[in-house]
Scaffold this active site. Structure first.
Site, PDB file in Angstrom:
ATOM      1  N   GLU A 191      -1.468  11.767   3.533  1.00 49.91           N
ATOM      2  CA  GLU A 191      -2.361  11.340   4.606  1.00 49.91           C
ATOM      3  C   GLU A 191      -2.215  12.330   5.759  1.00 49.91           C
ATOM      4  O   GLU A 191      -1.111  12.787   6.051  1.00 49.91           O
ATOM      5  CB  GLU A 191      -1.975   9.933   5.051  1.00 49.91           C
ATOM      6  CG  GLU A 191      -2.857   9.306   6.093  1.00 49.91           C
ATOM      7  CD  GLU A 191      -2.516   7.839   6.309  1.00 49.91           C
ATOM      8  OE1 GLU A 191      -3.373   7.123   6.850  1.00 49.91           O
ATOM      9  OE2 GLU A 191      -1.402   7.413   5.950  1.00 49.91           O
ATOM     10  N   GLU A 229       0.866  -1.176   0.000  1.00 56.27           N
ATOM     11  CA  GLU A 229       0.000   0.000   0.000  1.00 56.27           C
ATOM     12  C   GLU A 229       0.900   1.223   0.000  1.00 56.27           C
ATOM     13  O   GLU A 229       1.923   1.243   0.697  1.00 56.27           O
ATOM     14  CB  GLU A 229      -0.909   0.011   1.237  1.00 56.27           C
ATOM     15  CG  GLU A 229      -1.765   1.261   1.373  1.00 56.27           C
ATOM     16  CD  GLU A 229      -2.595   1.238   2.658  1.00 56.27           C
ATOM     17  OE1 GLU A 229      -3.049   0.139   3.051  1.00 56.27           O
ATOM     18  OE2 GLU A 229      -2.777   2.304   3.271  1.00 56.27           O
TER      19      GLU A 229
END
Length: 222
Positions: A121, A116
């Site tokens: 973020e 991933e």
């Protein structure tokens, strides 16, 4: 080679699919993801993902919040390249926006084995801090989940303006950029047993755009 400027009145079905009645990414998140226009819109030349405080029942899970998550899975995926988006993050404690890449097929197994890449973020209770993360590992008896994590502290809150978040992904390197300036490079990750160097980041990955609420990292919304 691929671009969407969200100039229409709805999501382009050739590019994106919203997750329908999707529950949560982990057991601590507080939202259900819906494809409703109350949660995901295209207007004013922008994609708008909207978190709402409202009761919602999806597959028997009753929650107090809704939001949205859209994906290009099975529509557009690539191995290597530059991946970029211009985003204005939301304001408010407990909000957790993510611009990320995920494998189209789990060739090396379930998460985190197939990898991933979290390009951008943030947890908005720390509104100046941008993070970039890769996930991998989970092999062997201990099933160890490994991450390479980096943080950049901006001079002002990320929700105040649009910023360009990007990653340049090559066979043995993933570089992360904020407004055109590199702030991190991930290298030397452990490949799955028997796989070539560079795995699991050697398969097609697709886009995700997510706005989660709550969770063990983001904390409770105010």
């Amino acid at each position: 080679i691929w671009q969407d400027d969200f100039n229409g009145a709805a999501l382009n079905p050739k590019c994106w699919a919203p997750l329908k009645d999707q529950l949560y990414n982990n057991q601590y998140e507080l939202q259900n993801f819906t494809p409703r226009p109350e949660n995901v819109q295209v207007a004013d030349g922008m994609l708008k993902i909207i978190a709402r405080k409202e009761r919602n029942d999806a597959r028997g899970r009753v929650v107090d919040y809704t939001s949205a998550q859209i994906s290009s899975q099975y529509l557009a995926a690539w191995t290597y390249g530059r991946f970029e988006s211009r985003i204005k993050f939301p304001q408010g404690n407990g909000l957790w926006p993510v611009f990320w890449l995920y494998p189209d097929k789990k060739d090396y197994g379930f998460h985190p084995r197939s990898g991933e890449i979290d390009i951008a973020e943030a947890i908005m209770r720390e509104p100046r801090r941008l993070t970039a993360v890769i996930h991998y590992g989970g092999f062997g008896k201990r099933q160890k989940h490994t991450v390479q994590f980096a943080a950049l502290d901006h001079t002002e809150e990320l929700w105040r303006d649009f910023h360009v978040y990007a990653a340049e992904w090559r066979p043995n390197s993933i570089k992360f950029f904020f407004n055109g300036k590199q702030f991190h490079e991930a290298r030397d990750w452990a490949p799955p047993p028997g796989a070539k160097k560079g795995a699991p980041f050697d398969r097609p990955f697709h886009f995700f755009l997510t706005l989660a609420i709550g969770g063990d990292w983001a904390g409770k919304p105010d």
